[in-house]
Design a protein around this motif. Structure first.
Motif, PDB file in Angstrom:
ATOM      1  N   SER A  93      39.891 -12.500  -1.814  1.00  0.00           N
ATOM      2  CA  SER A  93      38.895 -13.522  -2.146  1.00  0.00           C
ATOM      3  C   SER A  93      37.813 -13.036  -3.115  1.00  0.00           C
ATOM      4  O   SER A  93      36.884 -13.780  -3.409  1.00  0.00           O
ATOM      5  CB  SER A  93      38.227 -14.024  -0.867  1.00  0.00           C
ATOM      6  OG  SER A  93      37.535 -12.967  -0.223  1.00  0.00           O
ATOM      7  N   GLU A 129      40.755 -19.573  -2.829  1.00  0.00           N
ATOM      8  CA  GLU A 129      41.082 -18.379  -3.611  1.00  0.00           C
ATOM      9  C   GLU A 129      41.948 -18.706  -4.837  1.00  0.00           C
ATOM     10  O   GLU A 129      41.673 -18.222  -5.943  1.00  0.00           O
ATOM     11  CB  GLU A 129      41.783 -17.335  -2.736  1.00  0.00           C
ATOM     12  CG  GLU A 129      40.940 -16.831  -1.590  1.00  0.00           C
ATOM     13  CD  GLU A 129      40.984 -17.699  -0.332  1.00  0.00           C
ATOM     14  OE1 GLU A 129      40.361 -17.308   0.673  1.00  0.00           O
ATOM     15  OE2 GLU A 129      41.655 -18.772  -0.347  1.00  0.00           O
ATOM     16  N   GLU A 130      42.977 -19.498  -4.652  1.00  0.00           N
ATOM     17  CA  GLU A 130      43.866 -19.832  -5.776  1.00  0.00           C
ATOM     18  C   GLU A 130      43.156 -20.725  -6.788  1.00  0.00           C
ATOM     19  O   GLU A 130      43.442 -20.655  -7.988  1.00  0.00           O
ATOM     20  CB  GLU A 130      45.151 -20.466  -5.275  1.00  0.00           C
ATOM     21  CG  GLU A 130      45.959 -19.544  -4.357  1.00  0.00           C
ATOM     22  CD  GLU A 130      46.141 -18.135  -4.903  1.00  0.00           C
ATOM     23  OE1 GLU A 130      46.542 -17.991  -6.078  1.00  0.00           O
ATOM     24  OE2 GLU A 130      45.877 -17.160  -4.157  1.00  0.00           O
ATOM     25  N   GLU A 131      42.231 -21.539  -6.325  1.00  0.00           N
ATOM     26  CA  GLU A 131      41.436 -22.386  -7.223  1.00  0.00           C
ATOM     27  C   GLU A 131      40.556 -21.521  -8.132  1.00  0.00           C
ATOM     28  O   GLU A 131      40.446 -21.773  -9.329  1.00  0.00           O
ATOM     29  CB  GLU A 131      40.573 -23.334  -6.390  1.00  0.00           C
ATOM     30  CG  GLU A 131      39.775 -24.315  -7.191  1.00  0.00           C
ATOM     31  CD  GLU A 131      38.953 -25.238  -6.294  1.00  0.00           C
ATOM     32  OE1 GLU A 131      38.201 -26.041  -6.854  1.00  0.00           O
ATOM     33  OE2 GLU A 131      39.056 -25.160  -5.045  1.00  0.00           O
ATOM     34  N   VAL A 132      39.955 -20.486  -7.566  1.00  0.00           N
ATOM     35  CA  VAL A 132      39.142 -19.572  -8.368  1.00  0.00           C
ATOM     36  C   VAL A 132      40.027 -18.849  -9.378  1.00  0.00           C
ATOM     37  O   VAL A 132      39.676 -18.748 -10.558  1.00  0.00           O
ATOM     38  CB  VAL A 132      38.373 -18.565  -7.479  1.00  0.00           C
ATOM     39  CG1 VAL A 132      37.672 -17.518  -8.333  1.00  0.00           C
ATOM     40  CG2 VAL A 132      37.376 -19.294  -6.591  1.00  0.00           C
ATOM     41  N   GLU A 133      41.188 -18.371  -8.938  1.00  0.00           N
ATOM     42  CA  GLU A 133      42.100 -17.695  -9.864  1.00  0.00           C
ATOM     43  C   GLU A 133      42.500 -18.620 -11.014  1.00  0.00           C
ATOM     44  O   GLU A 133      42.477 -18.227 -12.181  1.00  0.00           O
ATOM     45  CB  GLU A 133      43.349 -17.211  -9.134  1.00  0.00           C
ATOM     46  CG  GLU A 133      44.317 -16.523 -10.070  1.00  0.00           C
ATOM     47  CD  GLU A 133      45.539 -15.958  -9.378  1.00  0.00           C
ATOM     48  OE1 GLU A 133      46.575 -15.842 -10.068  1.00  0.00           O
ATOM     49  OE2 GLU A 133      45.476 -15.631  -8.175  1.00  0.00           O
ATOM     50  N   SER A 134      42.836 -19.837 -10.699  1.00  0.00           N
ATOM     51  CA  SER A 134      43.229 -20.807 -11.724  1.00  0.00           C
ATOM     52  C   SER A 134      42.081 -21.088 -12.685  1.00  0.00           C
ATOM     53  O   SER A 134      42.268 -21.169 -13.906  1.00  0.00           O
ATOM     54  CB  SER A 134      43.698 -22.100 -11.057  1.00  0.00           C
ATOM     55  OG  SER A 134      44.016 -23.060 -12.011  1.00  0.00           O
ATOM     56  N   ALA A 140      38.955 -11.327 -16.720  1.00  0.00           N
ATOM     57  CA  ALA A 140      38.854 -11.939 -15.405  1.00  0.00           C
ATOM     58  C   ALA A 140      39.750 -11.104 -14.494  1.00  0.00           C
ATOM     59  O   ALA A 140      40.923 -10.882 -14.815  1.00  0.00           O
ATOM     60  CB  ALA A 140      39.311 -13.386 -15.444  1.00  0.00           C
ATOM     61  N   LEU A 173      39.614 -19.083 -13.465  1.00  0.00           N
ATOM     62  CA  LEU A 173      39.427 -17.914 -14.329  1.00  0.00           C
ATOM     63  C   LEU A 173      40.502 -17.834 -15.400  1.00  0.00           C
ATOM     64  O   LEU A 173      40.203 -17.552 -16.565  1.00  0.00           O
ATOM     65  CB  LEU A 173      39.389 -16.638 -13.495  1.00  0.00           C
ATOM     66  CG  LEU A 173      38.150 -16.486 -12.615  1.00  0.00           C
ATOM     67  CD1 LEU A 173      38.296 -15.285 -11.696  1.00  0.00           C
ATOM     68  CD2 LEU A 173      36.897 -16.392 -13.453  1.00  0.00           C
ATOM     69  N   ARG A 174      41.735 -18.092 -15.030  1.00  0.00           N
ATOM     70  CA  ARG A 174      42.815 -18.072 -16.028  1.00  0.00           C
ATOM     71  C   ARG A 174      42.555 -19.109 -17.123  1.00  0.00           C
ATOM     72  O   ARG A 174      42.766 -18.838 -18.299  1.00  0.00           O
ATOM     73  CB  ARG A 174      44.161 -18.312 -15.365  1.00  0.00           C
ATOM     74  CG  ARG A 174      44.642 -17.130 -14.545  1.00  0.00           C
ATOM     75  CD  ARG A 174      46.034 -17.413 -13.947  1.00  0.00           C
ATOM     76  NE  ARG A 174      46.453 -16.354 -13.070  1.00  0.00           N
ATOM     77  CZ  ARG A 174      47.046 -15.239 -13.455  1.00  0.00           C
ATOM     78  NH1 ARG A 174      47.276 -15.035 -14.740  1.00  0.00           N
ATOM     79  NH2 ARG A 174      47.407 -14.314 -12.591  1.00  0.00           N
ATOM     80  N   PHE A 219      36.660 -11.762  -6.818  1.00  0.00           N
ATOM     81  CA  PHE A 219      36.999 -11.821  -8.226  1.00  0.00           C
ATOM     82  C   PHE A 219      35.803 -11.349  -9.041  1.00  0.00           C
ATOM     83  O   PHE A 219      34.695 -11.247  -8.525  1.00  0.00           O
ATOM     84  CB  PHE A 219      37.318 -13.265  -8.645  1.00  0.00           C
ATOM     85  CG  PHE A 219      38.456 -13.880  -7.894  1.00  0.00           C
ATOM     86  CD1 PHE A 219      39.731 -13.903  -8.438  1.00  0.00           C
ATOM     87  CD2 PHE A 219      38.258 -14.448  -6.644  1.00  0.00           C
ATOM     88  CE1 PHE A 219      40.788 -14.475  -7.749  1.00  0.00           C
ATOM     89  CE2 PHE A 219      39.316 -15.025  -5.950  1.00  0.00           C
ATOM     90  CZ  PHE A 219      40.580 -15.035  -6.501  1.00  0.00           C
ATOM     91  N   ARG A 272      40.806  -9.662 -10.280  1.00  0.00           N
ATOM     92  CA  ARG A 272      40.811  -9.925  -8.842  1.00  0.00           C
ATOM     93  C   ARG A 272      40.794  -8.582  -8.130  1.00  0.00           C
ATOM     94  O   ARG A 272      41.650  -7.721  -8.389  1.00  0.00           O
ATOM     95  CB  ARG A 272      42.056 -10.719  -8.471  1.00  0.00           C
ATOM     96  CG  ARG A 272      42.069 -11.207  -7.053  1.00  0.00           C
ATOM     97  CD  ARG A 272      43.251 -12.133  -6.813  1.00  0.00           C
ATOM     98  NE  ARG A 272      43.038 -12.913  -5.609  1.00  0.00           N
ATOM     99  CZ  ARG A 272      43.719 -13.991  -5.295  1.00  0.00           C
ATOM    100  NH1 ARG A 272      44.664 -14.425  -6.098  1.00  0.00           N
ATOM    101  NH2 ARG A 272      43.455 -14.636  -4.179  1.00  0.00           N
TER     102      ARG A 272
END
Length: 108
Positions: free
Chosen positions: A48, A17-22, A42, A24-25, A50, A44
């Motif tokens: 999980s 989850e944090e990998e996807v957020e990173s 982008a 996207l950022r 996005f 959330r």
């Protein structure tokens, strides 16, 4: 004026989850290089889930984005960080309100 859009739903694999957020950022810097991408968000929706929403003045702009660097990076990384292939929905924009200046960096 924007006439075309994309809505891309992304479901992260458990533990990614944090990998996807990173990811996207970090995509914002690449999208900033795309003159025909008028708006890009982008978001959330939950732990999980996005999505990406972006808008374009025409079909050519949308196609340029789909063959651009962010899309290529997403498709390359999808198998490792997403539970399923991204769901890419094409849309026609019926109405929009956008600021006269770019949102990113406003006030800095």
């Amino acid at each position: 004026m924007v006439k075309k859009a994309l809505f891309v739903k992304l479901e992260a694999k458990t533990g990614h989850e944090e990998e996807v957020e990173s990811f996207l950022r970090s995509g914002l810097a690449l999208v900033d290089e795309e003159p025909a991408t008028t708006a890009w968000f982008a978001v959330r929706f939950g732990p999980s889930t996005f999505a990406i929403f972006d808008a374009f003045p025409d079909e050519e702009g949308r196609e340029a984005h789909l063959s651009g660097r962010v899309a290529a990076a997403l498709m390359e990384r999808a198998p490792e960080m997403l539970a399923e292939a991204p769901s890419i929905e094409r849309a026609d924009v019926l109405a929009a309100k956008l600021p006269a200046v770019a949102i990113a960096g406003a006030g800095t």
